[in-house]
Structure formats: structure tokens, C-alpha cells
Design a protein around this motif. Structure first.
Motif, PDB file in Angstrom:
ATOM      1  N   GLY A   9      39.634  27.426  35.260  1.00 52.95           N
ATOM      2  CA  GLY A   9      40.381  28.609  34.840  1.00 52.95           C
ATOM      3  C   GLY A   9      39.497  29.500  33.985  1.00 52.95           C
ATOM      4  O   GLY A   9      38.908  29.043  33.009  1.00 52.95           O
ATOM      5  N   ASN A  10      39.386  30.759  34.401  1.00 53.55           N
ATOM      6  CA  ASN A  10      38.600  31.740  33.649  1.00 53.55           C
ATOM      7  C   ASN A  10      39.583  32.624  32.884  1.00 53.55           C
ATOM      8  O   ASN A  10      40.231  33.474  33.474  1.00 53.55           O
ATOM      9  N   TRP A  11      39.669  32.399  31.583  1.00 50.88           N
ATOM     10  CA  TRP A  11      40.667  33.130  30.789  1.00 50.88           C
ATOM     11  C   TRP A  11      40.222  34.542  30.447  1.00 50.88           C
ATOM     12  O   TRP A  11      41.008  35.314  29.902  1.00 50.88           O
ATOM     13  N   LYS A  12      38.954  34.861  30.735  1.00 48.11           N
ATOM     14  CA  LYS A  12      38.442  36.207  30.422  1.00 48.11           C
ATOM     15  C   LYS A  12      38.738  36.533  28.952  1.00 48.11           C
ATOM     16  O   LYS A  12      38.702  35.642  28.120  1.00 48.11           O
ATOM     17  N   MET A  13      39.056  37.794  28.627  1.00 50.70           N
ATOM     18  CA  MET A  13      39.300  38.154  27.222  1.00 50.70           C
ATOM     19  C   MET A  13      40.785  38.047  26.905  1.00 50.70           C
ATOM     20  O   MET A  13      41.451  39.013  26.556  1.00 50.70           O
ATOM     21  N   GLY A  94      27.019  35.094  35.580  1.00 59.57           N
ATOM     22  CA  GLY A  94      26.969  36.062  36.668  1.00 59.57           C
ATOM     23  C   GLY A  94      28.317  36.460  37.229  1.00 59.57           C
ATOM     24  O   GLY A  94      28.398  36.926  38.378  1.00 59.57           O
ATOM     25  N   HIS A  95      29.376  36.303  36.434  1.00 53.71           N
ATOM     26  CA  HIS A  95      30.675  36.804  36.905  1.00 53.71           C
ATOM     27  C   HIS A  95      30.533  38.300  37.190  1.00 53.71           C
ATOM     28  O   HIS A  95      29.804  39.008  36.494  1.00 53.71           O
ATOM     29  N   SER A  96      31.267  38.785  38.176  1.00 50.36           N
ATOM     30  CA  SER A  96      31.093  40.190  38.567  1.00 50.36           C
ATOM     31  C   SER A  96      31.427  41.151  37.428  1.00 50.36           C
ATOM     32  O   SER A  96      30.892  42.249  37.359  1.00 50.36           O
ATOM     33  N   GLU A  97      32.310  40.716  36.508  1.00 45.07           N
ATOM     34  CA  GLU A  97      32.608  41.597  35.363  1.00 45.07           C
ATOM     35  C   GLU A  97      31.409  41.684  34.420  1.00 45.07           C
ATOM     36  O   GLU A  97      31.197  42.715  33.777  1.00 45.07           O
ATOM     37  N   ARG A  98      30.627  40.639  34.326  1.00 46.26           N
ATOM     38  CA  ARG A  98      29.378  40.687  33.538  1.00 46.26           C
ATOM     39  C   ARG A  98      28.353  41.543  34.273  1.00 46.26           C
ATOM     40  O   ARG A  98      27.623  42.322  33.673  1.00 46.26           O
ATOM     41  N   TYR A 162      32.201  31.663  44.982  1.00 46.23           N
ATOM     42  CA  TYR A 162      32.243  32.874  45.812  1.00 46.23           C
ATOM     43  C   TYR A 162      33.450  33.685  45.378  1.00 46.23           C
ATOM     44  O   TYR A 162      34.593  33.250  45.566  1.00 46.23           O
ATOM     45  N   GLU A 163      33.194  34.834  44.778  1.00 50.76           N
ATOM     46  CA  GLU A 163      34.283  35.692  44.311  1.00 50.76           C
ATOM     47  C   GLU A 163      34.076  37.111  44.836  1.00 50.76           C
ATOM     48  O   GLU A 163      33.332  37.894  44.235  1.00 50.76           O
ATOM     49  N   PRO A 164      34.727  37.448  45.948  1.00 51.94           N
ATOM     50  CA  PRO A 164      34.610  38.823  46.433  1.00 51.94           C
ATOM     51  C   PRO A 164      35.117  39.771  45.343  1.00 51.94           C
ATOM     52  O   PRO A 164      36.235  39.590  44.846  1.00 51.94           O
ATOM     53  N   ILE A 168      39.156  40.238  43.073  1.00 54.02           N
ATOM     54  CA  ILE A 168      39.377  39.811  41.684  1.00 54.02           C
ATOM     55  C   ILE A 168      40.424  40.685  41.005  1.00 54.02           C
ATOM     56  O   ILE A 168      40.243  41.896  40.883  1.00 54.02           O
ATOM     57  N   GLY A 169      41.514  40.044  40.615  1.00 46.13           N
ATOM     58  CA  GLY A 169      42.564  40.741  39.869  1.00 46.13           C
ATOM     59  C   GLY A 169      43.332  41.778  40.676  1.00 46.13           C
ATOM     60  O   GLY A 169      44.052  42.603  40.120  1.00 46.13           O
ATOM     61  N   THR A 170      43.185  41.766  41.980  1.00 40.94           N
ATOM     62  CA  THR A 170      43.815  42.804  42.808  1.00 40.94           C
ATOM     63  C   THR A 170      45.001  42.290  43.616  1.00 40.94           C
ATOM     64  O   THR A 170      45.768  43.093  44.157  1.00 40.94           O
ATOM     65  N   GLY A 201      37.027  32.142  44.478  1.00 38.72           N
ATOM     66  CA  GLY A 201      37.725  32.819  43.386  1.00 38.72           C
ATOM     67  C   GLY A 201      38.118  34.232  43.772  1.00 38.72           C
ATOM     68  O   GLY A 201      37.398  34.908  44.512  1.00 38.72           O
ATOM     69  N   GLY A 202      39.245  34.685  43.264  1.00 36.59           N
ATOM     70  CA  GLY A 202      39.737  36.038  43.547  1.00 36.59           C
ATOM     71  C   GLY A 202      41.190  35.973  43.954  1.00 36.59           C
ATOM     72  O   GLY A 202      41.500  35.602  45.087  1.00 36.59           O
ATOM     73  N   SER A 203      42.095  36.279  42.988  1.00 35.64           N
ATOM     74  CA  SER A 203      43.537  36.335  43.244  1.00 35.64           C
ATOM     75  C   SER A 203      44.131  35.038  43.785  1.00 35.64           C
ATOM     76  O   SER A 203      45.105  35.067  44.538  1.00 35.64           O
ATOM     77  N   ALA A 221      38.464  26.008  43.077  1.00 33.76           N
ATOM     78  CA  ALA A 221      38.651  27.439  42.821  1.00 33.76           C
ATOM     79  C   ALA A 221      38.305  27.810  41.395  1.00 33.76           C
ATOM     80  O   ALA A 221      38.372  26.977  40.483  1.00 33.76           O
ATOM     81  N   LEU A 222      37.932  29.074  41.254  1.00 34.33           N
ATOM     82  CA  LEU A 222      37.788  29.689  39.936  1.00 34.33           C
ATOM     83  C   LEU A 222      38.946  30.686  39.839  1.00 34.33           C
ATOM     84  O   LEU A 222      39.027  31.622  40.635  1.00 34.33           O
ATOM     85  N   VAL A 223      39.843  30.426  38.901  1.00 33.81           N
ATOM     86  CA  VAL A 223      41.100  31.174  38.839  1.00 33.81           C
ATOM     87  C   VAL A 223      41.154  32.005  37.564  1.00 33.81           C
ATOM     88  O   VAL A 223      40.921  31.477  36.470  1.00 33.81           O
ATOM     89  N   GLY A 224      41.453  33.282  37.691  1.00 31.63           N
ATOM     90  CA  GLY A 224      41.585  34.148  36.527  1.00 31.63           C
ATOM     91  C   GLY A 224      43.024  34.204  36.041  1.00 31.63           C
ATOM     92  O   GLY A 224      43.516  33.285  35.388  1.00 31.63           O
ATOM     93  N   GLY A 225      43.720  35.274  36.411  1.00 32.67           N
ATOM     94  CA  GLY A 225      45.076  35.527  35.924  1.00 32.67           C
ATOM     95  C   GLY A 225      46.021  34.339  35.972  1.00 32.67           C
ATOM     96  O   GLY A 225      46.714  34.053  34.987  1.00 32.67           O
ATOM     97  N   ALA A 226      46.029  33.619  37.089  1.00 29.52           N
ATOM     98  CA  ALA A 226      46.981  32.513  37.251  1.00 29.52           C
ATOM     99  C   ALA A 226      46.586  31.268  36.446  1.00 29.52           C
ATOM    100  O   ALA A 226      47.313  30.278  36.470  1.00 29.52           O
TER     101      ALA A 226
END
Ligand code: PGA
Length: 241
Positions: A9-13, A94-98, A162-164, A168-170, A201-203, A221-226
Motif C-alpha cells: 500500500g502506497n499511502w502517498k502524502m 521511481g514512482h511516477s509522481e516522483r 508496472y504502473e501505467p 494512477i488515481g484515475t 499498480g494503478g486504480s 499489486a502496489l495500491v494507492g487510494g484503496a
């Protein structure tokens, strides 16, 4: 034999000290999920507290980025050694947001992956094409080039996500056959490094997890929001029950 699955889980900020309660729910849920590794990557301010709460459990704690050097005059940066010292076992690099907001290049990502390894952390290296690159039909070529330049070729203890970028977040996701094609390409690229885990990863959410995570060569998986809500994160993990 397929590598053991990893759900990170990637909690981001997101997350204040009070979020430790959510982690505790994940820790409790992990007992019923012996077939996969679970990881939470909170913001740096929560790593020490999360690592303490997760000690002795099956949940690993990871960072979201690290500097390439162990220490120095780099205001605001955090080294891999510091993450390790705070109790992290891994770090996303190397996350795409970085790459997008901090101008990180493939070469910088590779140096960070090496730094993670040097510090005894598992690097989770992210790659993925943009929407324009996917539409132009160059996704496979772009990702192969990112792998060539961002993944140190002597590293075997590494995870690749692999995170298109466009997913991500869409709420948008590639089709299972697009994921299969990409992951087969990445697996082939890895050659003899068969134990390397390839995450998608990605949604990812509880509704699409089964179809995305049962694709061949997808080892988690690498999961953001969820991943911010224990209930949703554990519902995704339930794919591996
Ligand atoms: P998302 O983020 O699950 O919110 O799309 C994934 C990621 O950025 O790692």
C-alpha cells in the motif's frame, strides 16, 4: 514456481499519527492471509511509529522515496539508511509522481535503487508509460527502456511495479490482456532473475483486484487510494486467500 505474492500500500502524502489504528486493522487481518506478504508504505513521518506497531506481525513497512547518499547536506531529504533505521524493510523508488513532480530520471531511480540495496532495504522500482505513449503503441518499448535504465542489472533482490501513469488515481485500468502482455515482456526482460516479483499498480480496488491480479506474471499489486482503508486493502488481499 511463481514468486510469493506481495501487496503493498502506497499511502502517498496521506496519514497522521492517528492512522496507526488503520494499520492495526491491517495487522489483525494479515493473520488470515498467510499466502502473501503485506506491506504499508506510509509517509516518512509515520515510518517509525508504524514499524513499532507492526513489529512481530506479518506486515512490513516501507518508505516512498530515498536519497541516493547515506547522509549529507541535502535539506529535506531522507536516506535509505535512515528509513532502515526507522524500521522500514523496503522503499518505493521511481514512482511516477516522483518522476513527474521532482524531475527524477531513470538514472536517478537506478542510483536510489542501489542506495536502498546498500542500506538493506528492498527496492520497489516503478515503471510505466503515459497515456500518449500507450495511444502511440509504444508502451512496451517505453517500459523496456525504463527497465534498462532504472533497474540495476546486478540486483536480484528487487521488486518491479508496472504502473501505467494514466491508470494512477484515475479509476482507469488496462485490460487484463494488456497487463498480461506487459508483464510477460517484463518477465522476459528479467531473464534468469525469476524470483523478482512483478507488481501491477494503478486504480486497483476490491472490485477489479481479482481480474487484474490473477493475470499471468502478476505477483501482487502496489495500491494507492484503496490502501488507505484497511477494509479495502484487505478485500484486495483476499484475492490470495
Ligand atoms: P492508485 O495509486 O491505486 O490510487 O491508482 C497507485 C500508485 O500510485 O501506486
Amino acid at each position: 514456481m511463481a514468486p510469493r505474492a506481495l501487496l503493498a500500500g502506497n499511502w502517498k502524502m496521506h496519514g497522521l499519527q492517528s492512522a496507526v489504528g488503520e494499520l492495526q486493522k491491517i495487522i489483525a487481518g494479515a493473520d488470515g492471509l498467510p499466502k502473501l506478504d503485506l506491506m504499508v508504505c506510509p509517509p516518512a513521518t509515520l515510518i517509525a511509529a508504524f514499524a513499532k506497531a507492526a513489529r512481530g506481525s506479518r506486515v512490513l513497512i516501507g518508505g516512498q522515496d530515498c536519497h541516493s547518499l547515506p547522509a549529507g547536506a541535502y535539506t529535506g531529504d531522507i536516506s535509505a539508511e535512515m528509513l532502515k533505521d526507522a524500521g522500514a524493510a523496503a522503499v518505493i523508488v521511481g514512482h511516477s509522481e516522483r518522476r513527474q513532480y521532482h524531475g527524477e530520471t531513470d538514472e536517478m531511480v537506478r542510483t536510489k535503487a542501489r542506495a536502498a540495496h546498500r542500506a538493506g532495504l528492498l527496492p520497489i522500482i516503478c515503471v510505466g508509460e503515459t497515456r500518449a505513449e500507450r495511444q502511440a503503441g509504444s508502451a512496451l518499448m517505453i517500459v523496456r527502456a525504463q527497465l534498462d535504465r532504472s533497474v540495476p542489472d546486478d540486483l536480484t533482490e528487487v521488486v518491479i511495479a508496472y504502473e501505467p501513469v494514466w491508470a494512477i488515481g484515475t479509476g482507469l485500468t488496462p485490460t487484463p490482456s494488456d497487463v498480461a502482455e506487459m508483464h510477460a515482456t517484463m518477465r522476459e526482460w528479467l531473464g534468469r532473475r525469476e524470483a523478482v516479483r512483478l507488481l501491477y499498480g494503478g486504480s486497483v480496488n476490491p472490485a477489479n483486484a481479482n481480474e487484474l491480479l490473477t493475470v499471468a506474471n502478476v505477483d501482487g499489486a502496489l495500491v494507492g487510494g484503496a490502501s488507505l482503508k484497511a477494509e479495502e486493502f484487505l478485500a484486495i488481499a483476499a484475492v490470495y486467500r
